[in-house]
Design a protein around this motif. Structure first.
Motif, PDB file in Angstrom:
ATOM      1  N   ALA A  73     -62.904 110.357  19.307  1.00 25.81           N
ATOM      2  CA  ALA A  73     -64.136 109.562  19.187  1.00 25.81           C
ATOM      3  C   ALA A  73     -64.847 109.889  17.869  1.00 25.81           C
ATOM      4  O   ALA A  73     -65.341 108.989  17.180  1.00 25.81           O
ATOM      5  CB  ALA A  73     -65.050 109.836  20.375  1.00 25.81           C
ATOM      6  N   LYS A  74     -64.890 111.153  17.511  1.00 24.73           N
ATOM      7  CA  LYS A  74     -65.540 111.551  16.259  1.00 24.73           C
ATOM      8  C   LYS A  74     -64.776 111.014  15.061  1.00 24.73           C
ATOM      9  O   LYS A  74     -65.377 110.543  14.087  1.00 24.73           O
ATOM     10  CB  LYS A  74     -65.643 113.068  16.187  1.00 24.73           C
ATOM     11  N   GLU A  76     -62.996 108.309  14.952  1.00 24.65           N
ATOM     12  CA  GLU A  76     -63.265 106.867  14.866  1.00 24.65           C
ATOM     13  C   GLU A  76     -64.653 106.591  14.300  1.00 24.65           C
ATOM     14  O   GLU A  76     -64.831 105.653  13.511  1.00 24.65           O
ATOM     15  CB  GLU A  76     -63.094 106.206  16.236  1.00 24.65           C
ATOM     16  N   ARG A  77     -65.677 107.395  14.685  1.00 26.94           N
ATOM     17  CA  ARG A  77     -67.026 107.217  14.135  1.00 26.94           C
ATOM     18  C   ARG A  77     -67.021 107.426  12.622  1.00 26.94           C
ATOM     19  O   ARG A  77     -67.638 106.646  11.877  1.00 26.94           O
ATOM     20  CB  ARG A  77     -68.001 108.208  14.788  1.00 26.94           C
ATOM     21  N   ILE A  78     -66.315 108.460  12.161  1.00 22.59           N
ATOM     22  CA  ILE A  78     -66.278 108.743  10.718  1.00 22.59           C
ATOM     23  C   ILE A  78     -65.517 107.650   9.978  1.00 22.59           C
ATOM     24  O   ILE A  78     -65.940 107.185   8.910  1.00 22.59           O
ATOM     25  CB  ILE A  78     -65.676 110.142  10.453  1.00 22.59           C
ATOM     26  N   SER A  80     -65.213 104.541  10.844  1.00 19.48           N
ATOM     27  CA  SER A  80     -66.061 103.351  10.840  1.00 19.48           C
ATOM     28  C   SER A  80     -67.169 103.484   9.799  1.00 19.48           C
ATOM     29  O   SER A  80     -67.462 102.527   9.061  1.00 19.48           O
ATOM     30  CB  SER A  80     -66.654 103.141  12.231  1.00 19.48           C
ATOM     31  N   ALA A  81     -67.794 104.664   9.727  1.00 18.50           N
ATOM     32  CA  ALA A  81     -68.865 104.886   8.753  1.00 18.50           C
ATOM     33  C   ALA A  81     -68.334 104.771   7.330  1.00 18.50           C
ATOM     34  O   ALA A  81     -68.996 104.189   6.456  1.00 18.50           O
ATOM     35  CB  ALA A  81     -69.506 106.255   8.991  1.00 18.50           C
ATOM     36  N   TYR A  87     -71.145 106.300   5.347  1.00 17.89           N
ATOM     37  CA  TYR A  87     -70.890 107.747   5.411  1.00 17.89           C
ATOM     38  C   TYR A  87     -71.517 108.407   4.200  1.00 17.89           C
ATOM     39  O   TYR A  87     -71.215 108.067   3.059  1.00 17.89           O
ATOM     40  CB  TYR A  87     -69.386 108.029   5.457  1.00 17.89           C
TER      41      TYR A  87
END
Length: 105
Positions: A73-74, A76-78, A80-81, A87
């Protein structure tokens, strides 16, 4: 033409044939025990009791083994950012981390 690797020395002449019987040792180097030793081992009852701390550590270790190696999950968040241009890099924090790494601290 035959090659004799013993060079004319028979098993009784080189001292190896009776070594195992004399020393009462098996080929793997273990001592052969008499029947009384094995009986004593069977009669002995050893027990181990683990403290509550050790049991807690074993429980935590089992939970850690079940956790994934990567936090998907982390990641994927990075990703996406980065893809969205959101980011932000804290250069001071990055430089401090590199410095700590290089100094071995």
């Amino acid at each position: 033409m035959a090659i004799n690797f013993n060079n004319g020395v028979g098993p009784t002449q080189n001292g190896t044939s009776n070594t195992r019987e004399r020393d009462n040792v098996t080929p793997m180097g273990r001592n052969v025990s008499s029947g009384t030793d094995s009986q004593a081992a069977e009669e002995s009852t050893d027990s181990v009791q683990l403290s509550s701390q050790v049991q807690s550590l074993q429980s935590l270790e089992a939970k850690i083994k079940d956790m994934p190696d990567v936090d998907e999950a982390k990641v994927e968040r990075i990703k996406s950012a980065i893809a969205n241009g959101e980011y932000e890099i804290n250069y001071e924090r990055l430089a401090a981390a590199i410095q700590r790494f290089e100094s071995g601290a």
